[in-house]
Design a protein around this motif. Structure first.
Motif: not given
Length: 498
Positions: A449, A461-462, A467, A470
């Motif tokens: 990520s 989150l990336n 990620d 998510r």
């Protein structure tokens, strides 16, 4: 003159737009198209289309969603040359660099074809007497992406691919400076089998951005741009109850240790510092040689390479560095070069005054190299976003590491060395999100990520990788007990799994 519109509910349209913005050819300074700027009614229509399409798309099983992306990847490969030419014409980056832009986005589309596995939840049998527990990942609803001019294919694909694979509808607001390729991507997604309305493109400037941040029909926002705007997007969207990830600017350092291969380090600095005319958030803009002898060697290796660098329009396939995106960008970069000279940096190679026959009105700035730059100078503190490389000399490795760590940005960094201990120590200690060891531009592959630290990133989150799944989903956890396991009588204590 060609007019570029929005892509709403499966159709390119200028909608209710009464305002347009010119799209320039950066190599010539000439207007080559105009782009429609959205009204609030256009944005409302875009959101309505996404809201109408999202439930059925979320109900489509993940394997069928993945098939759309398999088709899309094939179509991107089919049309990649035409897309790269269109991207080059509006952005100014070379044809090969434009293809790289598309390819790095295509890799994320390839990654999300594994979405059926990525979207699986968890299950625990017998979490309590007669009780099973399971979780599921469900889409957030309607997502929006606000993307910058410097990667008009890659960054939109970083956002839209995982968002759509996760079952969301998606609204893309690309840069109005190079708006054509994002519309083409939406057309290809439709051709790949994506239902209309699941992906929409709305063109516009700050009013459109503000409309997206406040719109009650949009549930999540992803942004890439400068740090001041990233802060604004993060704060504003969050205040309106949205999930947000916002990625900002950078000042990426590359440490060169005395034991490094100076020829390879110089090659790396050329590509990382001057590729795409420095208009990359992962560009290396600061070289940090350790020791004066190392600095002298790297400067000596860079000079002849810079002198041989071929600057020109993207239409010339031999071009290695093209123009900046706008006249304003050119003036800003030239102003910062002037400032560097005024503040005492040594101008080792001067890129000002570059003029190409037949392209005198283009937005070209030659590759520029400063030596003896210090941390209090504007050319060090500012993200220049142009072909300007600053050499900051460090006496020791610890001084070089501290310089990198004290910088307010934390997007990317690199170290060039043959010493495994130094490399491992650097990777472990440096407070930067993406680290390269003998790799100058450490942009992770699609199944990891992308994301910086400090003032380069806002949110937890990336981009892409796991990620992204998510970010674009919410977890729902279910606790289930069927009648056979239910005791008689009410239970008043807080539930405890025994």
């Amino acid at each position: 003159m060609r007019t570029i519109g929005h892509f709403i509910d499966g159709v390119e349209t200028t909608g209710n737009s009464a305002e347009y913005q010119d799209v320039f050819n950066p190599a010539t300074g000439e207007v080559q198209a105009r782009v429609a700027l959205a009204t609030q009614a256009d944005l409302d229509a875009t959101v309505a289309s996404a809201l109408a399409a999202q439930p059925a798309w979320a109900a489509t099983n993940p394997q069928r969603r993945a098939r759309v992306f398999f088709n899309f990847v094939a179509l991107l490969n089919r049309d990649i040359d035409a897309l790269a030419e269109l991207l080059s014409a509006e952005h100014g980056k070379t044809f090969d660099d434009a293809k790289g832009d598309i390819m790095r986005g295509l890799e994320v589309a390839e990654f999300v074809t594994g979405g059926p596995h990525l979207l699986k939840g968890e299950f625990t049998e017998g979490a309590g007497p007669g009780i099973d527990m399971y979780s599921m990942r469900q889409p957030v609803g309607v997502g929006a992406g606000i993307t910058p001019f410097n990667f008009p294919a890659m960054i939109p694909l970083w956002m839209l691919a995982p968002a759509i694979m996760a079952g969301n509808a998606f609204i893309l607001k690309p840069s109005e400076r190079d708006p054509s390729v994002p519309v083409k991507l939406a057309e290809l997604m439709l051709e790949a089998g994506l239902p209309k309305g699941v992906l929409n493109v709305v063109q516009g400037g700050k009013p459109t951005v503000d409309g997206i941040l406040a719109h009650e029909g949009i549930d999540a926002v992803s942004f890439v741009g400068s740090t001041p705007i990233a802060r604004y997007v993060y704060a504003t969207a969050a205040a309106h109850g949205k999930r947000v990830q916002a990625f900002g600017g950078a000042k990426n350092h590359m440490i060169i240790m005395p034991d490094a291969d100076m020829e390879k380090a110089a090659d790396a600095l050329m590509g990382a510092g001057y590729g795409a005319a420095g208009e990359r958030c992962m560009a290396v803009s600061v070289a940090v040689p350790v020791g004066d002898a190392t600095a002298d060697k790297i400067i000596a290796a860079l000079r002849p390479r810079i002198e041989k660098l071929k600057v020109g329009p993207a239409t010339d396939r031999a071009t290695e560095m093209g123009p900046l995106i706008t006249a304003a960008a050119k003036e800003r970069v030239l102003g910062l070069i002037d400032k560097g000279v005024e503040q005492g940096a040594i101008l080792a190679v001067d890129g000002r005054g570059l003029s190409l026959q037949g392209y005198e009105n283009g937005y070209f700035v030659g590759a520029t190299l400063f030596d003896h730059v210090t941390a209090d100078m504007d050319i060090y503190k500012e993200e220049i976003f142009g072909p300007v490389l600053s050499v900051v000399r460090a006496k020791t490795y610890d001084e070089a590491l501290k310089l990198t760590m004290d910088n307010p940005y934390g997007n990317g960094t690199a170290i060039f060395t043959r010493d495994g201990d130094a490399a491992r120590d650097f990777a472990t200690r440096v407070n930067v999100g993406m680290v390269g060891i003998n790799v100058p531009v450490p942009v992770p592959v699609a199944y990891h990520s992308f994301g910086g630290w400090k003032a380069s990133s806002f949110g937890d989150l990336n981009q892409y990788g796991t990620d992204s799944i998510r970010f674009w989903t919410r977890v729902k956890t279910v606790t289930a007990r069927w009648p056979l396991g239910i005791k008689d009588g009410a239970e008043f204590q807080f539930p405890v799994m025994k």
